[in-house]
Scaffold this motif. Structure first.
Motif, PDB file in Angstrom:
ATOM      1  N   ALA A  38       0.836  -1.210   0.000  1.00  0.00           N
ATOM      2  CA  ALA A  38       0.000   0.000   0.000  1.00  0.00           C
ATOM      3  C   ALA A  38       0.867   1.255   0.000  1.00  0.00           C
ATOM      4  O   ALA A  38       0.551   2.241  -0.687  1.00  0.00           O
ATOM      5  N   THR A  39       1.967   1.219   0.738  1.00  0.00           N
ATOM      6  CA  THR A  39       2.846   2.387   0.812  1.00  0.00           C
ATOM      7  C   THR A  39       3.529   2.655  -0.519  1.00  0.00           C
ATOM      8  O   THR A  39       3.729   3.809  -0.916  1.00  0.00           O
ATOM      9  N   ARG A  40       3.901   1.598  -1.251  1.00  0.00           N
ATOM     10  CA  ARG A  40       4.493   1.803  -2.581  1.00  0.00           C
ATOM     11  C   ARG A  40       3.495   2.518  -3.501  1.00  0.00           C
ATOM     12  O   ARG A  40       3.880   3.406  -4.267  1.00  0.00           O
ATOM     13  N   ILE A  41       2.236   2.115  -3.425  1.00  0.00           N
ATOM     14  CA  ILE A  41       1.214   2.794  -4.228  1.00  0.00           C
ATOM     15  C   ILE A  41       1.100   4.249  -3.778  1.00  0.00           C
ATOM     16  O   ILE A  41       1.003   5.170  -4.604  1.00  0.00           O
ATOM     17  N   TRP A  42       1.119   4.457  -2.471  1.00  0.00           N
ATOM     18  CA  TRP A  42       1.050   5.809  -1.899  1.00  0.00           C
ATOM     19  C   TRP A  42       2.196   6.675  -2.426  1.00  0.00           C
ATOM     20  O   TRP A  42       2.012   7.835  -2.779  1.00  0.00           O
ATOM     21  N   CYS A  43       3.400   6.098  -2.482  1.00  0.00           N
ATOM     22  CA  CYS A  43       4.565   6.842  -2.962  1.00  0.00           C
ATOM     23  C   CYS A  43       4.395   7.298  -4.409  1.00  0.00           C
ATOM     24  O   CYS A  43       4.892   8.360  -4.789  1.00  0.00           O
ATOM     25  N   VAL A  44       3.707   6.513  -5.209  1.00  0.00           N
ATOM     26  CA  VAL A  44       3.504   6.864  -6.614  1.00  0.00           C
ATOM     27  C   VAL A  44       2.620   8.097  -6.755  1.00  0.00           C
ATOM     28  O   VAL A  44       2.830   8.932  -7.643  1.00  0.00           O
ATOM     29  N   VAL A  50      -0.658  14.982   3.387  1.00  0.00           N
ATOM     30  CA  VAL A  50      -0.058  13.720   3.803  1.00  0.00           C
ATOM     31  C   VAL A  50       0.072  13.663   5.327  1.00  0.00           C
ATOM     32  O   VAL A  50      -0.198  12.635   5.951  1.00  0.00           O
ATOM     33  N   ALA A  51       0.470  14.777   5.944  1.00  0.00           N
ATOM     34  CA  ALA A  51       0.612  14.806   7.402  1.00  0.00           C
ATOM     35  C   ALA A  51      -0.731  14.560   8.088  1.00  0.00           C
ATOM     36  O   ALA A  51      -0.794  13.924   9.143  1.00  0.00           O
ATOM     37  N   GLY A  52      -1.808  15.048   7.494  1.00  0.00           N
ATOM     38  CA  GLY A  52      -3.140  14.826   8.066  1.00  0.00           C
ATOM     39  C   GLY A  52      -3.490  13.354   8.118  1.00  0.00           C
ATOM     40  O   GLY A  52      -4.166  12.892   9.044  1.00  0.00           O
ATOM     41  N   HIS A  53      -3.009  12.615   7.135  1.00  0.00           N
ATOM     42  CA  HIS A  53      -3.279  11.171   7.109  1.00  0.00           C
ATOM     43  C   HIS A  53      -2.660  10.487   8.321  1.00  0.00           C
ATOM     44  O   HIS A  53      -3.300   9.681   8.987  1.00  0.00           O
ATOM     45  N   ILE A  54      -1.421  10.826   8.629  1.00  0.00           N
ATOM     46  CA  ILE A  54      -0.768  10.159   9.753  1.00  0.00           C
ATOM     47  C   ILE A  54      -1.291  10.679  11.091  1.00  0.00           C
ATOM     48  O   ILE A  54      -1.261   9.973  12.098  1.00  0.00           O
ATOM     49  N   ARG A  55      -1.797  11.909  11.135  1.00  0.00           N
ATOM     50  CA  ARG A  55      -2.353  12.410  12.399  1.00  0.00           C
ATOM     51  C   ARG A  55      -3.579  11.613  12.840  1.00  0.00           C
ATOM     52  O   ARG A  55      -3.957  11.669  14.014  1.00  0.00           O
ATOM     53  N   GLU A  56      -4.183  10.886  11.908  1.00  0.00           N
ATOM     54  CA  GLU A  56      -5.289   9.995  12.293  1.00  0.00           C
ATOM     55  C   GLU A  56      -4.809   8.949  13.293  1.00  0.00           C
ATOM     56  O   GLU A  56      -5.616   8.391  14.043  1.00  0.00           O
ATOM     57  N   ARG A  62     -10.124   2.944   5.212  1.00  0.00           N
ATOM     58  CA  ARG A  62     -11.100   3.500   4.257  1.00  0.00           C
ATOM     59  C   ARG A  62     -10.658   4.870   3.756  1.00  0.00           C
ATOM     60  O   ARG A  62     -10.750   5.168   2.559  1.00  0.00           O
ATOM     61  N   HIS A  63     -10.168   5.709   4.656  1.00  0.00           N
ATOM     62  CA  HIS A  63      -9.720   7.050   4.265  1.00  0.00           C
ATOM     63  C   HIS A  63      -8.527   6.969   3.307  1.00  0.00           C
ATOM     64  O   HIS A  63      -8.458   7.721   2.330  1.00  0.00           O
ATOM     65  N   PHE A  64      -7.599   6.059   3.593  1.00  0.00           N
ATOM     66  CA  PHE A  64      -6.434   5.897   2.728  1.00  0.00           C
ATOM     67  C   PHE A  64      -6.871   5.466   1.336  1.00  0.00           C
ATOM     68  O   PHE A  64      -6.437   6.045   0.326  1.00  0.00           O
TER      69      PHE A  64
END
Length: 219
Positions: A164-170, A178-184, A209-211
């Motif tokens: 999933a992270t590799r897809i995210w990196c693309v 992006v920071a808001g995602h990790i603040r979850e 689900r949000h990701f």
């Protein structure tokens, strides 16, 4: 260069160290999809001998991060964005389970690591390099999986989260926050620290689900 170092890890063998170092280069696309893995260069860059490096590459092939071809060598796998649906489907089932089990399994050592992770997230701001944010996200996920206390669950989720992270990196350059995602993860870590299994389970499911929705919105 910031790497997705696992939080609160025990002493590791050379083969395990080589595996983790190479794994995170592949996940963060420091080794580009389709790029050949030059053994001699990696030995020099990573500081490991050929034997632990070869053991690492065998494991990475099982993780679908590299692929080997007879007489051609070993290459980083391509990032298949169409795999997002399949990866998210399984994560939607396993991430909540890991969060629930983690909330029931906190001991003094993992509590300290969870608090450290929480502090790291709170320090994030708009000046934090995007790569550091993503590396922290990986580390927090791995910590939660380890805290769950089921190595089969942990190994399965690490592999899924890596893909999933590799897809995210693309697509990350197209995502607005992006920071808001990790603040979850703050709410998730609080629920785990408080032993609130139901809330931890719910937050983990929402996070997946949000990701998935965020990535789909830009592909």
């Amino acid at each position: 260069m910031t790497t997705a170092t696992d939080l609160s890890t025990p002493e590791l063998s050379l083969a395990e160290q080589a595996y983790r170092a190479l794994r995170d280069r592949l996940i963060m696309l420091d080794i580009a999809p389709g790029e050949p893995l030059n053994e001699g260069r990696l030995v020099t860059e990573l500081g490991f001998g050929r034997t632990p490096l070869r053991e690492a590459m065998k494991r990475l092939e099982t993780d679908h991060l590299v692929t080997s071809f007879p007489r051609r060598g070993t290459f980083a796998t391509r990032v298949d964005i169409t795999e997002l649906a399949a990866v998210s489907e399984v994560r939607q089932l396993l991430e909540p389970l890991a969060a629930r089990k983690a909330a029931a399994n906190v001991d003094p050592e993992t509590r300290a690591a969870l608090l450290q992770a929480r502090e790291g997230i709170e320090r994030l701001d708009h000046a934090t390099p995007q790569r550091d944010v993503m590396a922290l996200d990986l580390a927090v996920h791995r910590l939660v999986y380890r805290t769950a206390g089921n190595h089969h669950l942990e190994e399965s989720l690490i592999r899924l989260d890596n893909l999933a992270t590799r897809i995210w990196c693309v697509v990350v350059d197209r995502l607005p926050d992006v920071a808001g995602h990790i603040r979850e993860h703050l709410g998730l870590l609080d629920a785990i620290l408080e032993g609130d299994q139901e809330r931890a389970e719910t937050i983990a499911a929402e996070h997946v689900r949000h990701f998935d929705a965020a990535v789909r919105s830009v592909i």
